[in-house]
Design a protein around this motif. Structure first.
Motif, PDB file in Angstrom:
ATOM      1  N   LYS A  96      -1.492  29.351 -26.813  1.00  0.00           N
ATOM      2  CA  LYS A  96      -1.743  28.162 -27.618  1.00  0.00           C
ATOM      3  C   LYS A  96      -1.380  26.979 -26.833  1.00  0.00           C
ATOM      4  O   LYS A  96      -1.906  25.664 -26.740  1.00  0.00           O
ATOM      5  CB  LYS A  96      -0.934  27.964 -28.915  1.00  0.00           C
ATOM      6  N   LEU A  97      -0.020  27.080 -26.622  1.00  0.00           N
ATOM      7  CA  LEU A  97       0.555  26.178 -25.378  1.00  0.00           C
ATOM      8  C   LEU A  97       0.873  26.643 -24.397  1.00  0.00           C
ATOM      9  O   LEU A  97       1.504  27.778 -24.053  1.00  0.00           O
ATOM     10  CB  LEU A  97       1.981  25.223 -26.005  1.00  0.00           C
ATOM     11  N   GLN A  98       0.289  25.877 -23.017  1.00  0.00           N
ATOM     12  CA  GLN A  98       0.912  25.957 -21.556  1.00  0.00           C
ATOM     13  C   GLN A  98       1.490  25.492 -20.856  1.00  0.00           C
ATOM     14  O   GLN A  98       1.829  25.880 -19.845  1.00  0.00           O
ATOM     15  CB  GLN A  98      -0.815  26.352 -21.170  1.00  0.00           C
ATOM     16  N   ASP A  99       1.802  24.686 -21.445  1.00  0.00           N
ATOM     17  CA  ASP A  99       3.559  23.998 -20.478  1.00  0.00           C
ATOM     18  C   ASP A  99       4.604  24.306 -21.518  1.00  0.00           C
ATOM     19  O   ASP A  99       4.480  24.985 -22.619  1.00  0.00           O
ATOM     20  CB  ASP A  99       2.426  22.297 -20.630  1.00  0.00           C
ATOM     21  N   ASP A 100       5.227  23.221 -21.518  1.00  0.00           N
ATOM     22  CA  ASP A 100       6.510  22.686 -22.168  1.00  0.00           C
ATOM     23  C   ASP A 100       6.677  21.855 -23.208  1.00  0.00           C
ATOM     24  O   ASP A 100       7.755  21.626 -23.971  1.00  0.00           O
ATOM     25  CB  ASP A 100       7.580  22.065 -21.079  1.00  0.00           C
ATOM     26  N   THR A 101       5.693  22.228 -23.745  1.00  0.00           N
ATOM     27  CA  THR A 101       5.544  21.796 -25.330  1.00  0.00           C
ATOM     28  C   THR A 101       6.558  22.132 -26.040  1.00  0.00           C
ATOM     29  O   THR A 101       7.616  21.707 -27.423  1.00  0.00           O
ATOM     30  CB  THR A 101       4.307  21.221 -25.764  1.00  0.00           C
ATOM     31  N   ILE A 102       7.221  23.710 -26.872  1.00  0.00           N
ATOM     32  CA  ILE A 102       6.832  23.905 -27.624  1.00  0.00           C
ATOM     33  C   ILE A 102       8.975  23.477 -27.402  1.00  0.00           C
ATOM     34  O   ILE A 102       9.851  23.415 -28.176  1.00  0.00           O
ATOM     35  CB  ILE A 102       6.708  25.283 -27.605  1.00  0.00           C
ATOM     36  N   TYR A 103       9.049  23.819 -26.064  1.00  0.00           N
ATOM     37  CA  TYR A 103      10.521  23.558 -25.932  1.00  0.00           C
ATOM     38  C   TYR A 103      10.535  21.894 -25.880  1.00  0.00           C
ATOM     39  O   TYR A 103      11.745  21.407 -26.656  1.00  0.00           O
ATOM     40  CB  TYR A 103      10.940  24.032 -24.074  1.00  0.00           C
ATOM     41  N   ASP A 104      10.002  21.335 -26.135  1.00  0.00           N
ATOM     42  CA  ASP A 104      10.147  19.855 -25.986  1.00  0.00           C
ATOM     43  C   ASP A 104      10.254  19.161 -27.467  1.00  0.00           C
ATOM     44  O   ASP A 104      11.125  18.956 -28.274  1.00  0.00           O
ATOM     45  CB  ASP A 104       8.817  19.136 -25.088  1.00  0.00           C
ATOM     46  N   TYR A 105       9.500  20.356 -28.127  1.00  0.00           N
ATOM     47  CA  TYR A 105       9.278  19.894 -29.686  1.00  0.00           C
ATOM     48  C   TYR A 105      10.743  20.751 -30.664  1.00  0.00           C
ATOM     49  O   TYR A 105      11.158  19.819 -31.301  1.00  0.00           O
ATOM     50  CB  TYR A 105       8.394  20.972 -30.710  1.00  0.00           C
ATOM     51  N   ILE A 106      11.359  21.971 -30.124  1.00  0.00           N
ATOM     52  CA  ILE A 106      12.902  22.652 -30.524  1.00  0.00           C
ATOM     53  C   ILE A 106      13.683  21.732 -30.060  1.00  0.00           C
ATOM     54  O   ILE A 106      14.100  20.995 -31.279  1.00  0.00           O
ATOM     55  CB  ILE A 106      13.191  24.054 -30.074  1.00  0.00           C
ATOM     56  N   TYR A 107      13.744  20.922 -28.744  1.00  0.00           N
ATOM     57  CA  TYR A 107      14.804  19.687 -28.662  1.00  0.00           C
ATOM     58  C   TYR A 107      14.933  18.395 -29.563  1.00  0.00           C
ATOM     59  O   TYR A 107      15.877  18.415 -30.488  1.00  0.00           O
ATOM     60  CB  TYR A 107      14.470  19.444 -27.330  1.00  0.00           C
ATOM     61  N   HIS A 108      13.142  17.840 -29.850  1.00  0.00           N
ATOM     62  CA  HIS A 108      13.455  16.788 -30.181  1.00  0.00           C
ATOM     63  C   HIS A 108      13.891  16.681 -31.954  1.00  0.00           C
ATOM     64  O   HIS A 108      14.069  15.687 -32.591  1.00  0.00           O
ATOM     65  CB  HIS A 108      12.064  15.835 -30.431  1.00  0.00           C
ATOM     66  N   CYS A 109      12.867  18.605 -32.165  1.00  0.00           N
ATOM     67  CA  CYS A 109      13.698  18.760 -33.795  1.00  0.00           C
ATOM     68  C   CYS A 109      15.141  18.851 -34.213  1.00  0.00           C
ATOM     69  O   CYS A 109      15.639  18.741 -35.516  1.00  0.00           O
ATOM     70  CB  CYS A 109      13.505  19.728 -34.843  1.00  0.00           C
ATOM     71  N   ASN A 110      15.604  19.223 -33.043  1.00  0.00           N
ATOM     72  CA  ASN A 110      16.718  19.205 -33.080  1.00  0.00           C
ATOM     73  C   ASN A 110      18.570  18.536 -32.977  1.00  0.00           C
ATOM     74  O   ASN A 110      19.712  19.039 -33.122  1.00  0.00           O
ATOM     75  CB  ASN A 110      17.682  20.694 -33.284  1.00  0.00           C
TER      76      ASN A 110
ATOM     77  N   GLY B 293      13.321  18.177 -39.272  1.00  0.00           N
ATOM     78  CA  GLY B 293      12.191  17.726 -38.000  1.00  0.00           C
ATOM     79  C   GLY B 293      11.957  16.327 -38.794  1.00  0.00           C
ATOM     80  O   GLY B 293      12.692  15.667 -38.707  1.00  0.00           O
ATOM     81  N   ARG B 294      10.711  16.358 -39.450  1.00  0.00           N
ATOM     82  CA  ARG B 294      11.018  14.568 -39.714  1.00  0.00           C
ATOM     83  C   ARG B 294      10.953  14.400 -41.143  1.00  0.00           C
ATOM     84  O   ARG B 294      10.969  12.667 -41.024  1.00  0.00           O
ATOM     85  CB  ARG B 294       9.470  14.641 -39.293  1.00  0.00           C
ATOM     86  N   SER B 295      10.948  14.926 -41.890  1.00  0.00           N
ATOM     87  CA  SER B 295      11.957  14.982 -42.954  1.00  0.00           C
ATOM     88  C   SER B 295      12.549  14.241 -43.003  1.00  0.00           C
ATOM     89  O   SER B 295      13.941  15.048 -42.042  1.00  0.00           O
ATOM     90  CB  SER B 295      11.786  16.155 -43.734  1.00  0.00           C
ATOM     91  N   SER B 296      13.343  13.721 -44.627  1.00  0.00           N
ATOM     92  CA  SER B 296      14.289  12.765 -44.619  1.00  0.00           C
ATOM     93  C   SER B 296      15.864  13.740 -43.976  1.00  0.00           C
ATOM     94  O   SER B 296      15.816  15.262 -44.000  1.00  0.00           O
ATOM     95  CB  SER B 296      15.410  12.297 -45.974  1.00  0.00           C
TER      96      SER B 296
END
Length: 366
Positions: free
Chosen positions: A221-235, A99-102
């Motif tokens: 909670k999330l109606q769009d592709d936000t969760i996909y975007d989150y997984i992608y940007h985390c990794n 994620g956003r940690s070091s």
């Protein structure tokens, strides 16, 4: 933000720290509870741990600490945070290397990589000034939580393991067909999510293709592709914790140092609850081994119907109720004093908690 988008468009992988931050903000907007979010600096190594605190300042009940699984981040708890923080403070962190940690380098030695995770949690605890807490870890987070509790039992009031990775001993793992052994051997030199990064601009589509179930899980909670975007940007960024996971596992994805062989080192005063998804790819045999090994302790096994490995999201309402019931049974008590025996790293109490043996309770569909 426009400059960040333009900068990202020039890269092979369409990601950036700013894009991860923006996607996470969209997820956290779904929270109805008060929360604080910040980097917690670990002065020893100069690492930062990204930390979400929900219902801050609630001292009536023992706080809950959440550790996510491999490739995850604090955003994946969005279906759980409001409910779990109703009557207590909940802390969720991006585990070191995710994620956003070091994202430091990890040793290729399984033991040293594991220790780095554990020490980062302990130093984070000290910086947060937490005296006692309930520790909940999912998958890899469950493995780290167990290892942490072995070495630092003095603050853990209850250990909750949600479909934990890395428990079965190698002798208990069923025989794997040769073709899968060959594939695993070929893939071993690479990090688990390397294909997503190599795919460059097609990486986000790979997430949707291979994890098409995510949208339905988070639809409340999330109606769009936000969760996909989150997984992608985390990794999508350079792997760190992911590399540590590879160091800690063998070529078939099993733990090099199985936790079932060490679970008896957790002191008997610390209760353990193992929550499994009925349809998870992680087998429950090791949970019953833990129960057998720890006969003099409180070991409770919960199996949630219709849930898979991501039990916290698959059947989030049942998961939340289960965790809430566990947490409500954990009361504040004076901190026990522990000492480290010369023969090993496991800590043992110098005084009794004054409690008798706990009743073994097993709720399952077996």
């Amino acid at each position: 933000m426009a400059s960040a988008t333009r900068e990202c468009s020039l890269r092979w992988r369409p990601t950036s720290n700013a894009m991860l931050e923006d996607t996470e903000k969209k997820i956290l907007q779904c929270l109805s509870s008060n929360y604080e979010i910040k980097f917690v600096n670990l002065p020893t190594k100069k690492y930062n741990i990204w930390t979400l605190t929900v219902n801050p300042g609630c001292t009536d009940n023992v706080p809950l600490v959440l550790l996510h699984g491999m490739g995850g981040g604090i955003g994946l708890w969005i279906l759980n945070l409001d409910e779990l923080a109703k009557d207590r403070t909940v802390h969720a962190i991006d585990v070191l290397g995710f994620g956003r940690s070091s994202r430091p380098g990890f040793s290729r030695n399984a033991g040293r990589a594991e220790s780095k995770f554990v020490e980062s949690v302990e130093e984070w605890r000290k910086q947060m000034e937490l005296e006692e807490f309930i520790l909940l870890g999912h998958s890899l987070g469950g493995f780290i939580s167990s290892s942490y509790t072995i070495k630092y039992p003095n603050c853990v009031r209850h250990l909750i393991l949600a479909d934990p990775w890395g428990f079965p001993g190698k002798s208990e793992v069923r025989e794997i067909p040769m073709k899968y052994r060959v594939i695993a051997t070929i893939a071993k030199p690479f990090n688990p999510l390397a294909i997503m990064r190599v795919a460059g601009p097609w990486g986000p589509d790979l997430i949707k293709r291979f994890r098409g179930d995510l949208h339905e899980k988070f639809l409340g909670k999330l109606q769009d592709d936000t969760i996909y975007d989150y997984i992608y940007h985390c990794n999508a960024r350079a792997p760190s914790g992911e590399s540590a996971f590879r160091a800690m596992s063998d070529k078939l994805g099993r733990a090099t140092n199985p936790m079932v062989d060490r679970i008896q080192q957790i002191h008997n005063d610390i209760a353990i609850t193992m929550i499994h998804g009925e349809n998870s790819w992680i087998k429950r045999d090791a949970a019953y081994q833990v129960k057998e090994i720890r006969k003099d302790s409180n070991v409770d096994i919960k199996v949630i119907s219709d849930a898979g490995h991501h039990v916290y999201a698959d059947e989030w309402d049942a998961f939340n109720q289960t965790v809430q019931n566990i947490c409500r049974g954990v009361k504040h008590k004076q901190k026990l004093e522990y000492s480290v025996p010369e023969s090993g790293s496991a800590m043992m109490p110098q005084q009794s908690s004054g409690q008798g043996k706990h009743l073994l309770v097993v709720e399952s569909n077996l």
